[in-house]
Design an enzyme around this catalytic site. Structure first.
Site, PDB file in Angstrom:
ATOM      1  N   SER A 201       0.842  -1.193   0.000  1.00  0.00           N
ATOM      2  CA  SER A 201       0.000   0.000   0.000  1.00  0.00           C
ATOM      3  C   SER A 201       0.886   1.254   0.000  1.00  0.00           C
ATOM      4  O   SER A 201       1.640   1.477  -0.943  1.00  0.00           O
ATOM      5  CB  SER A 201      -0.972  -0.040   1.175  1.00  0.00           C
ATOM      6  OG  SER A 201      -2.024   0.880   1.003  1.00  0.00           O
TER       7      SER A 201
ATOM      8  N   GLU B  70      -9.294  -5.412  -3.656  1.00  0.00           N
ATOM      9  CA  GLU B  70      -8.738  -4.104  -3.319  1.00  0.00           C
ATOM     10  C   GLU B  70      -9.837  -3.062  -3.103  1.00  0.00           C
ATOM     11  O   GLU B  70      -9.710  -2.152  -2.284  1.00  0.00           O
ATOM     12  CB  GLU B  70      -7.789  -3.624  -4.429  1.00  0.00           C
ATOM     13  CG  GLU B  70      -6.566  -4.491  -4.644  1.00  0.00           C
ATOM     14  CD  GLU B  70      -5.559  -4.421  -3.512  1.00  0.00           C
ATOM     15  OE1 GLU B  70      -5.772  -3.633  -2.573  1.00  0.00           O
ATOM     16  OE2 GLU B  70      -4.566  -5.164  -3.564  1.00  0.00           O
TER      17      GLU B  70
END
Length: 380
Positions: A82, A216
């Protein structure tokens, strides 16, 4: 580590099993976050990106010292998830890292998404300064005042801003400082962008692996995108078109965007076999948000690296399993791997999070045992 350049720490990633199964020396690091790591006044008073400089200092330390711990200075891989993925790509674009590492792994992130950079750091700094009753006639007076506010108070002012002064979830992010970042992160991988040519050529010198998880888009289920209750989230098509998509467009592109953009996104993200089915609408929201926040940036980064790199290797992964042992419980109606759920497999379930003790199924541990050497493979 992830956390939107705002939260998280390296203590979560213990790394013993990854080190053993991969036969590598694993180094984790902390860097300054939020206003402490990315405050920028847009000038030389506080140019920002201190968190990225912290990371580079740690990378230099590894280069200078890892041999004493049995490591190979010629086979260094940096990886993150991330915001950590955005970080390692930033490091790969920074030419000052010449000779410090050879490979990059980016899990669910790059530098191009909306959450990986900002041009509003000064605006947000002034918001915090105003709430702290600071004088702001110059950058130096603002900075001096903020330095005299306690860390706890600064965090509170950021977290609990409200009304017209309400800050976004992740206000302080990497920014163009013409030192560490000399290019527009959102356009750095456009091959016609002359400003980023040297950075992209440097980035292409590394072996590169990037990937995403199937779910996601679940990370879009929070208030800044109009979702107040993720557990019962079930939008109808009208709400999707008239409220949810415009909110996403505003986050990504600002307020002054032609309405036709929202209409185009709605058309592209509609299941036309049964467009009014709420299950389909929800699935399309998830797909849309996953593309917007993670997938599009991955493909742009991947395509550019594979096009520009002369001799190095480019890889992609897609993680779409259905975990039974979950580090965070997510939402009951979605079962495949969500944002961040590859981490337990990469670290062999050797992760500390909210005092949880994980007991993976046999198949999960076997899969993890297969994945760890892939991350640590020094001969890619």
């Amino acid at each position: 580590m992830g956390g939107g350049f705002t939260l998280g720490d390296s203590n979560m990633y213990l790394g013993d099993r990854l080190s053993v199964h991969g036969n590598v020396v694993l180094v984790t690091l902390n860097y300054r976050l939020s206003i402490f790591g990315f405050l920028s006044t847009g000038d030389s008073v506080s140019p920002g990106n201190y968190g990225l400089w912290d990371q580079q200092l740690a990378i230099k330390w590894v280069h200078d010292n890892i041999a004493a711990f049995g490591g190979d200075v010629g086979k260094v891989t940096i990886f993150g998830q991330s915001a950590g993925a955005g970080s390692v790509v930033y490091q790969g674009l920074h030419t000052g890292n010449k000779g410090l590492f050879q490979r990059i792994i980016a899990e669910s992130g790059s530098v191009t998404p909306w959450w990986a950079s900002t041009d509003k750091n000064l605006q947000y700094a002034k918001t915090v300064g105003s709430n702290a009753n600071c004088k702001m006639d110059t950058s130096m007076t603002l900075l001096s005042c903020l330095r005299n506010v306690s860390a706890d108070k600064l965090i509170s002012l950021i977290a609990y801003s409200s009304g017209e002064d309400q800050l976004p979830a992740y206000p302080f992010l990497p920014t163009v400082d013409n030192d560490f970042i000399k290019f527009d992160p959102k356009r750095v991988f456009d091959l016609d962008n002359q400003l980023s040519r040297d950075a992209v050529k440097f980035f292409a010198e590394f072996d590169f692996l990037i990937g995403v998880n199937a779910g996601e888009g679940v990370s879009g289920l929070y208030e800044m995108f109009g979702v107040n209750d993720m557990m019962s989230f079930m939008p109808n098509r009208t709400d999707f078109k008239n409220r949810l998509i415009p909110m996403l467009v505003q986050v990504g592109y600002g307020e002054h965007v032609p309405s036709v953009l929202s209409k185009m996104i709605a058309t592209e993200n509609t299941n036309w076999t049964d467009p009014d089915n709420s299950l389909n609408v929800r699935a399309e929201y998830m797909r849309m948000h996953g593309d917007f926040s993670f997938n599009a940036g991955m493909y742009k980064t991947l395509d550019t690296h594979s096009t520009v790199t002369p001799t190095q290797k480019t890889y992609m992964y897609y993680f779409d399993i259905e975990p039974e042992t979950r580090l965070w419980h997510g939402v009951p109606w979605y079962h495949k791997a969500m944002h961040g759920e590859e981490l337990v497999f990469v670290f062999g379930y050797d992760i500390s999070y909210k005092n949880q003790t994980l007991s993976p199924k046999e198949w999960e541990m076997n899969l993890s045992t297969d994945i760890m050497p892939l991350w640590a493979n020094k001969n890619r």
